[in-house]
Each structure stands twice: as structure tokens, then as C-alpha cells.
Motif scaffolding. Structure first.
Motif, mmCIF file in Angstrom:
data_model
loop_
_atom_site.group_PDB
_atom_site.id
_atom_site.type_symbol
_atom_site.label_atom_id
_atom_site.label_comp_id
_atom_site.label_asym_id
_atom_site.label_seq_id
_atom_site.Cartn_x
_atom_site.Cartn_y
_atom_site.Cartn_z
ATOM 1 N N ARG A 12 0.832 -1.204 0.000
ATOM 2 C CA ARG A 12 0.000 0.000 0.000
ATOM 3 C C ARG A 12 0.867 1.255 0.000
ATOM 4 O O ARG A 12 0.611 2.206 -0.735
ATOM 5 N N LYS A 16 0.841 3.811 -3.082
ATOM 6 C CA LYS A 16 0.367 5.182 -2.858
ATOM 7 C C LYS A 16 1.435 6.217 -3.206
ATOM 8 O O LYS A 16 1.133 7.295 -3.691
ATOM 9 N N THR A 17 2.701 5.867 -2.942
ATOM 10 C CA THR A 17 3.780 6.841 -3.142
ATOM 11 C C THR A 17 4.524 6.655 -4.448
ATOM 12 O O THR A 17 5.241 7.555 -4.885
ATOM 13 N N LEU A 60 0.908 8.793 5.484
ATOM 14 C CA LEU A 60 0.288 8.671 4.157
ATOM 15 C C LEU A 60 -1.233 8.623 4.253
ATOM 16 O O LEU A 60 -1.937 9.209 3.441
ATOM 17 N N ASN A 61 -1.725 7.909 5.248
ATOM 18 C CA ASN A 61 -3.181 7.825 5.425
ATOM 19 C C ASN A 61 -3.783 9.178 5.798
ATOM 20 O O ASN A 61 -4.951 9.429 5.534
ATOM 21 N N LEU A 63 -2.794 12.056 4.587
ATOM 22 C CA LEU A 63 -2.753 12.980 3.456
ATOM 23 C C LEU A 63 -4.133 13.108 2.827
ATOM 24 O O LEU A 63 -4.862 12.119 2.702
ATOM 25 N N PRO A 64 -4.495 14.305 2.409
ATOM 26 C CA PRO A 64 -5.805 14.481 1.771
ATOM 27 C C PRO A 64 -5.803 13.840 0.374
ATOM 28 O O PRO A 64 -4.773 13.765 -0.290
ATOM 29 N N VAL A 65 -6.957 13.363 -0.009
ATOM 30 C CA VAL A 65 -7.125 12.812 -1.341
ATOM 31 C C VAL A 65 -7.348 13.969 -2.303
ATOM 32 O O VAL A 65 -8.220 14.808 -2.069
ATOM 33 N N ILE A 66 -6.540 14.032 -3.326
ATOM 34 C CA ILE A 66 -6.669 15.118 -4.307
ATOM 35 C C ILE A 66 -7.519 14.613 -5.463
ATOM 36 O O ILE A 66 -7.158 13.658 -6.142
ATOM 37 N N GLU A 67 -8.640 15.247 -5.616
ATOM 38 C CA GLU A 67 -9.562 14.877 -6.687
ATOM 39 C C GLU A 67 -9.129 15.540 -7.993
ATOM 40 O O GLU A 67 -8.642 16.669 -7.987
#
Length: 168
Positions: A12, A16-17, A60-61, A63-67
Motif C-alpha cells: 500500500r 500510494k507513493t 500517508l493515510n 494525506l488528503p485525497v486530491i480529486e
């Protein structure tokens, strides 16, 4: 026995990174082979490396999700038109590729058949020999013009346009 929890945490983080397992191992100050075995559940990590892995996962969890940006109607229409243009180009290039392949096959066949005709007693006249030589010259020319290099170039162009269509 595999520990799937270990596997999912490291995978994960890498997913993610975009980090490689080697880079992740360096970040948590662990050997890559040890981290790999940790992923498989066959080894445990030293507590300091495990703590670093947990901290990184937690950060990491958080961090905001960038739409992705919302496209305007005009932008959507532009993209739809661009996709349509790409599809038309793909169709044209595929037809061109098929024609190039057919020309190449035809030229190859001619270059195999013409020497047989030259040996045939029916084609021993000078006029017929010149015709055979001209046909060989034309076939060689066609073979060069429609060779594997051009075929590969067209395949690459088609692949690139298909990738653009997939992305849109």
C-alpha cells in the motif's frame, strides 16, 4: 505462513507513493531483502524499522485525497472531438498498415516466383527476360518501401493514438 497484513502495508505504501521496495527499505532503514521477506511474512523487522514503517503509513493515510479537476463542458467537448479525431487516424493508419503488409507479402512472393519463371523454357526470349528483370526490380523496390521498419513505425503510431484514446 504468509502474513498478508505485512504484505498489504508495504504494498500500500509503495502503491500510494510510487516508491520502489528498495527506496521504502532505505526510508525505514532496513535492508531490501529483509523488507521483502517481511512482505512475505517469513521474517520480522527490527522494532525501529517497524516503527518507521508504521509512522510512514500513518502519515500517508493522513494525506488528503486530491480529486482530479472537473472539466467544463467546452473541455469535455474538445476531448471528445480529439478522441474522435484519434479514432479516425487509427482507422486510416490500420488501413495503411494492412496495405503495407500486403505489398510486402506480394513483393516477397514475386521475388520467389520470378527466378522460377526465368528458368522456365517459355520465358527464354529477351523480351520476356527483360520483363522478369523489370518485375524483380519493382518487387525489390516495393519490398524496401514496405519493409519491417515502416510496418513498425505505423504500429507505434497506432499504439500511441490508442493510448491517447484510452487516457481520455
Amino acid at each position: 505462513m504468509r502474513n498478508h497484513n505485512n504484505n498489504s502495508v508495504t504494498q500500500r505504501i509503495c502503491a500510494k507513493t510510487g516508491l520502489s521496495l528498495r527506496t521504502l527499505a532505505a526510508l525505514v532503514d532496513a535492508d531490501q531483502s529483509l523488507l521483502s521477506k517481511y512482505e512475505l511474512g517469513t521474517r520480522t523487522l527490527p522494532s525501529d524499522a517497524l516503527l518507521q514503517l508504521v509512522k510512514l503509513s500513518t502519515q500517508l493515510n493522513a494525506l488528503p485525497v486530491i480529486e482530479p479537476p472537473v472539466l467544463t463542458t467546452e473541455e469535455k467537448e474538445y476531448l471528445q472531438q480529439h478522441v474522435q479525431n484519434c479514432r479516425v487516424q487509427i482507422t486510416q493508419l490500420k488501413k495503411q498498415l494492412n496495405a503495407v503488409k500486403e505489398n510486402y507479402r506480394h513483393a516477397t512472393t514475386m521475388l520467389m516466383v520470378l527466378p522460377l519463371l526465368a528458368q522456365n523454357a517459355l520465358y527464354t526470349t529477351t523480351k520476356k527476360q527483360r520483363w522478369i528483370e523489370e518485375q524483380q526490380y519493382q518487387a525489390e523496390k516495393k519490398l524496401k518501401a514496405n519493409g519491417p521498419l515502416l510496418q513498425r513505425k505505423l504500429e507505434i503510431e497506432i499504439g500511441g493514438l490508442e493510448e491517447v484514446v484510452r487516457m481520455c
